[in-house]
Structures are given as C-alpha cells and as structure tokens.
Design an enzyme around this catalytic site. Sequence first.
Site, PDB file in Angstrom:
ATOM      1  N   SER A  19      46.708  37.511  41.430  1.00 21.91           N
ATOM      2  CA  SER A  19      46.396  38.933  41.562  1.00 21.91           C
ATOM      3  C   SER A  19      44.917  39.071  41.880  1.00 21.91           C
ATOM      4  O   SER A  19      44.099  38.201  41.514  1.00 21.91           O
ATOM      5  CB  SER A  19      46.716  39.676  40.260  1.00 21.91           C
ATOM      6  OG  SER A  19      46.128  40.958  40.234  1.00 21.91           O
ATOM      7  N   TYR A  38      45.881  40.482  31.045  1.00 18.00           N
ATOM      8  CA  TYR A  38      46.574  40.285  32.322  1.00 18.00           C
ATOM      9  C   TYR A  38      45.656  39.596  33.325  1.00 18.00           C
ATOM     10  O   TYR A  38      46.037  38.601  33.956  1.00 18.00           O
ATOM     11  CB  TYR A  38      47.049  41.628  32.876  1.00 18.00           C
ATOM     12  CG  TYR A  38      47.716  41.524  34.230  1.00 18.00           C
ATOM     13  CD1 TYR A  38      49.033  41.097  34.341  1.00 18.00           C
ATOM     14  CD2 TYR A  38      47.032  41.841  35.397  1.00 18.00           C
ATOM     15  CE1 TYR A  38      49.652  40.995  35.585  1.00 18.00           C
ATOM     16  CE2 TYR A  38      47.623  41.742  36.635  1.00 18.00           C
ATOM     17  CZ  TYR A  38      48.943  41.324  36.724  1.00 18.00           C
ATOM     18  OH  TYR A  38      49.541  41.212  37.960  1.00 18.00           O
TER      19      TYR A  38
END
Length: 253
Positions: free
Chosen positions: A143, A157
């Site tokens: 990501s 995350y």
Amino acid sequence: MQTSSSSAKGVILITGASSGLGMGMAREFSKRGYDLALCARRLDALNELKAELTGTRVEVAALDVTDHAAVFETFRHFRQQFGELDKIIVNAGIGAGAPIGKGGFEQNRATLDVNLIAALAQAEAAMEIFRDQNKGHLVFMSSLSAIRGMRGQMTSYAASKAGLAHLAEGLRLETLHKPITVTTLMPGYIKSEMTAGQDAAKTPFIIDGVKGARLLADAVESGRAEATIPRWPWTVVRGIMRMSPLWLLRRMN
C-alpha cells in the site's frame, strides 16, 4: 497430477479472492486467459465467483491465512492440481486498526497477524514451490501507506504494509538475476469492501474497483519490481511523502 489447460496464459494463485481487489483481479485475469487458483475464508463466495468465470480453468479452496499450516497445504494442493503455479499474489488482508494505547491492541494485533505474519507464511509456501520449479512470480499487495508512518487508526495498518514491502524487497535482492520475480504493488485508494465505510467525496483520487483491478493486472503482467497504482497522481504523492517533514506529513494523513 492434473495440468493447466493448454490454451491458458499461465496459472495465477490469488489469496483473499472472495471479495474486493482479490475478486476484481480474478475477474480481470480470467478475461486475459489465465487459469486461476483462488482461496479465501468464504468458500460460498468463491464458488459463486467460479460459476461466473468462464473460458479458463478455476479451482477454489477455503483458506484462513492465519492458519499457517493450512497455507502450505493449500498452496501445495493447488500446485498438484495444476502441475505448476506461475504467479502467486499475496493479497489477503484487512484494514482494521485503532490508535495505539486506546484499548485497541487486539484489533491492531489482528491487522499485523493477517497483513504481515500470514503474508510471511504465504511467501514461505510460495517460495518453496518456486524454488522447486526454479521459476515463478511472487506478488505482494502492499500500500502507499507503507511509505511513511501513519497516525491514529492507520498506524498498525501502515506498519504491516511497510513490513510487507521490506519482506518483498529482501526476497527481490535474493532472487536478483534468477528466474523468480518479486513484485510489490502499492495501490492508492481503490473502491472495495475495505473502503466501503469511507466518504468517497473526501477520499482523494479514489478510482473504481474495475479500473483498479485492470491497473493491478497490468502491473503484475509487467513484472516490475514495484508499481504505484495508479501512477498518476500517486507517484508524485509518494515522492512528496518520502521527503516531507513530520509536521507536513501529519497534515497529509
């Protein structure tokens, strides 16, 4: 041992394929002529997807990636079914998280368990197969949040995706000039189940899931070491994030 259909471009294994970007990539790769090995926790959803995909061979299996022994068993089973696996996409992940120190330890631990520790199990199982085959393409779904630390509910995350990116790079160093390719996908905002709770109007540069799956598939087929999805504007944003002082980075996330 069965083999892949002779007309297929190759066999792609995708984890977390019952929803979101995993499902989107499965549809896109099926259209492009690949045979598919799909796994996720929800077998009913996988069977529905299998019934939808026509023209290439699709095999499915239930898999909770946090059951590490099952990861090895499932990957080996898919290889036995197809004979060889050409690409394995480590896609299964969750987006949950809570600010550190505010009672969300279990939630944050689950994020790292799924996104990083379970990804390690998938990488181990994939590389075991690729080393034996002496070829393969391992793809990690990281990501853009991996570029720098993130605050609040994104902290764990982002940390998990940063760890995943470093895991991929370490493997890329090891397999350099060998017939095993390692790719790190770094998507920005793509509509999926993970982004369903977000206000699209307040989410910068978000793209729809179909376009996102197409761009992800393009990046996988390119075999590039790293790919920002989509390139514009996230390649520029990525560079700014890398160089930003903390006060500016705080304003960006």
